[in-house]
Design a protein around this motif. Structure first.
Motif, PDB file in Angstrom:
ATOM      1  N   ASP A 185       0.839  -1.162   0.073  1.00  0.00           N
ATOM      2  CA  ASP A 185      -0.057   0.133   0.067  1.00  0.00           C
ATOM      3  C   ASP A 185       0.877   1.391   0.173  1.00  0.00           C
ATOM      4  O   ASP A 185       2.005   1.363   0.893  1.00  0.00           O
ATOM      5  N   PRO A 186       0.504   2.225  -0.574  1.00  0.00           N
ATOM      6  CA  PRO A 186       1.374   3.524  -0.740  1.00  0.00           C
ATOM      7  C   PRO A 186       1.229   4.339   0.299  1.00  0.00           C
ATOM      8  O   PRO A 186       0.339   4.282   1.208  1.00  0.00           O
ATOM      9  N   PRO A 187       2.073   5.193   0.792  1.00  0.00           N
ATOM     10  CA  PRO A 187       1.944   6.123   1.894  1.00  0.00           C
ATOM     11  C   PRO A 187       0.560   7.018   1.892  1.00  0.00           C
ATOM     12  O   PRO A 187       0.368   7.368   0.884  1.00  0.00           O
ATOM     13  N   ASP A 188      -0.010   6.977   3.106  1.00  0.00           N
ATOM     14  CA  ASP A 188      -1.200   7.613   3.080  1.00  0.00           C
ATOM     15  C   ASP A 188      -0.803   8.992   3.475  1.00  0.00           C
ATOM     16  O   ASP A 188      -0.311   9.426   4.586  1.00  0.00           O
ATOM     17  N   PRO A 189      -1.287  10.138   2.740  1.00  0.00           N
ATOM     18  CA  PRO A 189      -0.953  11.608   2.976  1.00  0.00           C
ATOM     19  C   PRO A 189      -1.779  12.358   4.155  1.00  0.00           C
ATOM     20  O   PRO A 189      -1.647  13.264   4.297  1.00  0.00           O
ATOM     21  N   ASP A 190      -2.988  11.454   4.174  1.00  0.00           N
ATOM     22  CA  ASP A 190      -3.719  11.932   5.290  1.00  0.00           C
ATOM     23  C   ASP A 190      -2.873  12.652   6.611  1.00  0.00           C
ATOM     24  O   ASP A 190      -2.277  11.596   7.245  1.00  0.00           O
ATOM     25  N   PRO A 191      -3.040  13.745   7.290  1.00  0.00           N
ATOM     26  CA  PRO A 191      -2.150  14.341   8.235  1.00  0.00           C
ATOM     27  C   PRO A 191      -2.808  13.478   9.426  1.00  0.00           C
ATOM     28  O   PRO A 191      -2.030  13.380  10.488  1.00  0.00           O
ATOM     29  N   ALA A 192      -3.744  12.831   9.552  1.00  0.00           N
ATOM     30  CA  ALA A 192      -4.658  12.367  10.878  1.00  0.00           C
ATOM     31  C   ALA A 192      -3.987  10.818  10.877  1.00  0.00           C
ATOM     32  O   ALA A 192      -4.177  10.016  11.810  1.00  0.00           O
ATOM     33  N   ASP A 193      -2.979  10.428   9.982  1.00  0.00           N
ATOM     34  CA  ASP A 193      -2.236   9.166  10.118  1.00  0.00           C
ATOM     35  C   ASP A 193      -3.235   8.066  10.219  1.00  0.00           C
ATOM     36  O   ASP A 193      -3.154   7.331  11.130  1.00  0.00           O
ATOM     37  N   PRO A 194      -4.167   7.563   9.431  1.00  0.00           N
ATOM     38  CA  PRO A 194      -5.035   6.582   9.685  1.00  0.00           C
ATOM     39  C   PRO A 194      -4.333   5.022   9.754  1.00  0.00           C
ATOM     40  O   PRO A 194      -4.728   4.299  10.539  1.00  0.00           O
ATOM     41  N   VAL A 195      -3.149   4.954   9.042  1.00  0.00           N
ATOM     42  CA  VAL A 195      -2.472   3.883   9.126  1.00  0.00           C
ATOM     43  C   VAL A 195      -1.868   3.546  10.609  1.00  0.00           C
ATOM     44  O   VAL A 195      -2.124   2.536  11.427  1.00  0.00           O
ATOM     45  N   GLY A 196      -1.331   4.911  11.076  1.00  0.00           N
ATOM     46  CA  GLY A 196      -0.789   4.982  12.308  1.00  0.00           C
ATOM     47  C   GLY A 196      -2.021   4.743  13.476  1.00  0.00           C
ATOM     48  O   GLY A 196      -1.593   3.952  14.521  1.00  0.00           O
ATOM     49  N   GLN A 197      -3.219   5.320  13.170  1.00  0.00           N
ATOM     50  CA  GLN A 197      -4.356   4.957  14.333  1.00  0.00           C
ATOM     51  C   GLN A 197      -4.529   3.604  14.325  1.00  0.00           C
ATOM     52  O   GLN A 197      -4.946   2.909  15.455  1.00  0.00           O
ATOM     53  N   ALA A 198      -4.745   2.618  13.085  1.00  0.00           N
ATOM     54  CA  ALA A 198      -4.832   1.249  13.151  1.00  0.00           C
ATOM     55  C   ALA A 198      -3.845   0.648  13.832  1.00  0.00           C
ATOM     56  O   ALA A 198      -4.145  -0.274  14.660  1.00  0.00           O
ATOM     57  N   MET A 199      -2.656   1.007  13.729  1.00  0.00           N
ATOM     58  CA  MET A 199      -1.397   0.412  14.425  1.00  0.00           C
ATOM     59  C   MET A 199      -1.511   0.643  15.851  1.00  0.00           C
ATOM     60  O   MET A 199      -1.250  -0.183  16.721  1.00  0.00           O
ATOM     61  N   LEU A 200      -1.932   1.735  16.511  1.00  0.00           N
ATOM     62  CA  LEU A 200      -2.139   2.088  17.756  1.00  0.00           C
ATOM     63  C   LEU A 200      -3.074   1.304  18.271  1.00  0.00           C
ATOM     64  O   LEU A 200      -2.968   0.852  19.414  1.00  0.00           O
ATOM     65  N   ARG A 201      -4.336   1.161  17.704  1.00  0.00           N
ATOM     66  CA  ARG A 201      -5.288   0.254  18.295  1.00  0.00           C
ATOM     67  C   ARG A 201      -4.746  -0.983  18.399  1.00  0.00           C
ATOM     68  O   ARG A 201      -5.125  -1.709  19.356  1.00  0.00           O
ATOM     69  N   ARG A 202      -4.212  -1.484  17.401  1.00  0.00           N
ATOM     70  CA  ARG A 202      -3.598  -2.983  17.616  1.00  0.00           C
ATOM     71  C   ARG A 202      -2.763  -3.232  18.419  1.00  0.00           C
ATOM     72  O   ARG A 202      -2.526  -4.328  19.024  1.00  0.00           O
ATOM     73  N   TYR A 203      -1.838  -2.282  18.788  1.00  0.00           N
ATOM     74  CA  TYR A 203      -0.778  -2.405  19.680  1.00  0.00           C
ATOM     75  C   TYR A 203      -1.395  -2.291  21.075  1.00  0.00           C
ATOM     76  O   TYR A 203      -0.953  -3.095  21.974  1.00  0.00           O
ATOM     77  N   LEU A 204      -2.483  -1.319  21.341  1.00  0.00           N
ATOM     78  CA  LEU A 204      -3.131  -1.417  22.694  1.00  0.00           C
ATOM     79  C   LEU A 204      -4.070  -2.909  22.763  1.00  0.00           C
ATOM     80  O   LEU A 204      -3.878  -3.140  24.075  1.00  0.00           O
ATOM     81  N   ALA A 205      -4.362  -2.966  21.861  1.00  0.00           N
ATOM     82  CA  ALA A 205      -5.105  -4.544  21.969  1.00  0.00           C
ATOM     83  C   ALA A 205      -4.188  -5.587  22.514  1.00  0.00           C
ATOM     84  O   ALA A 205      -4.577  -6.505  23.111  1.00  0.00           O
ATOM     85  N   ALA A 206      -2.866  -5.512  22.077  1.00  0.00           N
ATOM     86  CA  ALA A 206      -2.005  -6.740  22.239  1.00  0.00           C
ATOM     87  C   ALA A 206      -0.977  -6.499  23.627  1.00  0.00           C
ATOM     88  O   ALA A 206      -0.312  -7.296  24.069  1.00  0.00           O
ATOM     89  N   TYR A 207      -0.838  -5.104  23.842  1.00  0.00           N
ATOM     90  CA  TYR A 207       0.029  -4.576  24.868  1.00  0.00           C
ATOM     91  C   TYR A 207      -0.293  -3.683  25.834  1.00  0.00           C
ATOM     92  O   TYR A 207       0.480  -3.325  26.811  1.00  0.00           O
ATOM     93  N   GLY A 208      -1.477  -2.874  25.778  1.00  0.00           N
ATOM     94  CA  GLY A 208      -2.067  -1.964  26.381  1.00  0.00           C
ATOM     95  C   GLY A 208      -2.253  -2.681  27.851  1.00  0.00           C
ATOM     96  O   GLY A 208      -2.374  -3.652  28.118  1.00  0.00           O
TER      97      GLY A 208
END
Length: 366
Positions: free
Chosen positions: A194-217
């Motif tokens: 997938d190409p980089p997402d130019p959205d400044p809200a960083d939707p890929v990063g948001q999904a990664m954060l949710r996934r991280y908290l689900a497994a590590y939070g």
């Protein structure tokens, strides 16, 4: 604001990491839930999954690798991780800058003056025929243009920093010894990353954060950064704050979490678990105090395999001939030694395909 003591954080970590109760999950779903397993030692993920899943069959993971549904790739922290094909396709572009910077951090002098864009183009030309190549073979193919850089820096920069690659089977297959051979992600998976997402809200990063908290939070942004190697994903953290709950640890650090994620009672019993080398249950945090004492933290980056007793690192383990050898890091009670021996026998049986269950627990220190 609620303060979570170390034992509460420990039990939350064990629950998220599938170490409090073994899970009835398909292997691919477990790999996805964990956000991948660190896998530079090719056989270690098998022990990691055996400790987390009921009735784990190593053939299932091997079939996922050969079937191109999970892959081995340089990703989080530039280490080799075992991740789902979908996660690699989604996450790889998000890691591009970090991967290049980390290779340069090791080989900056050797790669000084090398045009990285030209090196990447040369590497893609070499790999265009679709043939798997070892790191050294890839480096030799381009070394004539940059002879002063040396093969190792060129190979590392191409395979880990510039080109989206995977380490191909049979490396990582159960009971198979094989060197690392690399292929391009689009060639192996039949789809471009997938190409980089130019959205400044960083939707890929948001999904990664949710996934991280689900497994590590619950975890702090510094813990997230320690897990993935990225710069904390500040836009993603800001965008999600409104839907997260906030705690503090005993040191006053702010911890973020998903509202409905499991946070077991601190008194919940924790069974003995054997962890493989470089397991992210330990390495996936900046503050590893929730699971390992500071006195032993240095062991976590040496490849030591840990034994958890009451949820915390209490021993290391190795395999010698047909025996699992356990070396305590603290004094174990009689009941703890018995529990360690019992789980050690089960591990020995797994590693030997049921041919033996020998375990030896050394004397406790002091």
């Amino acid at each position: 604001m609620t303060v979570l003591e170390a034992r509460a954080l420990n039990r939350a970590t064990l629950a998220r990491q599938l170490l409090l109760d073994r899970a009835d999950l398909p292997v691919r779903d477990a790999v996805a839930h964990l956000g991948g397993l660190q896998a530079q030692e090719p056989q270690e993920p098998f022990t990691g999954l055996w400790s987390r899943l009921r009735a784990f069959d190593p053939a299932a993971l091997s079939e996922l690798l050969t079937g191109r549904r999970v892959v081995r790739a340089h990703l989080m922290r530039r280490t080799v991780h075992l991740v789902t094909a979908g996660d690699l396709l989604t996450w790889r572009a998000r890691h591009d800058d970090m991967l290049r910077r980390r290779v340069l951090g090791v080989y900056r002098r050797e790669l000084d003056g090398v045009d990285l864009a030209a090196l990447a183009a040369a590497g893609r030309e070499v790999m265009a025929d679709g043939e798997p190549r070892s790191l050294s073979a890839l480096a030799r193919a381009v070394a004539g243009r940059w002879p002063e850089a040396g093969p190792r820096p060129l190979g590392e920069m191409l395979a880990a920093g510039l080109l989206p690659t995977v380490q191909l089977p049979p490396r990582g297959v159960w009971r198979t010894r094989a060197g690392a051979r690399y292929g391009l992600v689009p060639t192996w998976l039949g789809r471009d990353i997938d190409p980089p997402d130019p959205d400044p809200a960083d939707p890929v990063g948001q999904a990664m954060l949710r996934r991280y908290l689900a497994a590590y939070g619950p975890a702090a942004p510094a813990d997230l950064r320690a897990w993935c190697g990225l710069t904390g994903l500040p836009a993603a953290v800001s965008a999600l704050r409104g839907e997260l709950v906030v705690f503090r640890d005993e040191r006053g650090r702010e911890l973020l979490d998903l509202p409905d994620a499991p946070r077991p009672d601190p008194g919940t019993p924790a069974p003995v678990r054997f962890l493989p080398a470089f397991d992210n249950a330990v390495l996936g945090y900046h503050d590893r105090g929730r699971i390992i004492d500071d006195a032993h933290r240095g062991l976590s980056v040496t490849g030591a395999r840990f034994v958890l007793v009451d949820g915390r690192v209490a021993a290391t383990w190795t395999v010698e001939a047909d025996t699992v050898l356990v070396t305590p890091l603290r004094r174990l009670s009689r009941a703890e030694r018995s529990a360690v021996a019992e789980e050690g026998r089960a591990l020995a049986s797994f590693l030997s395909d049921g041919a033996g269950d020998r375990v030896r627990v050394a004397a406790s220190p002091g």
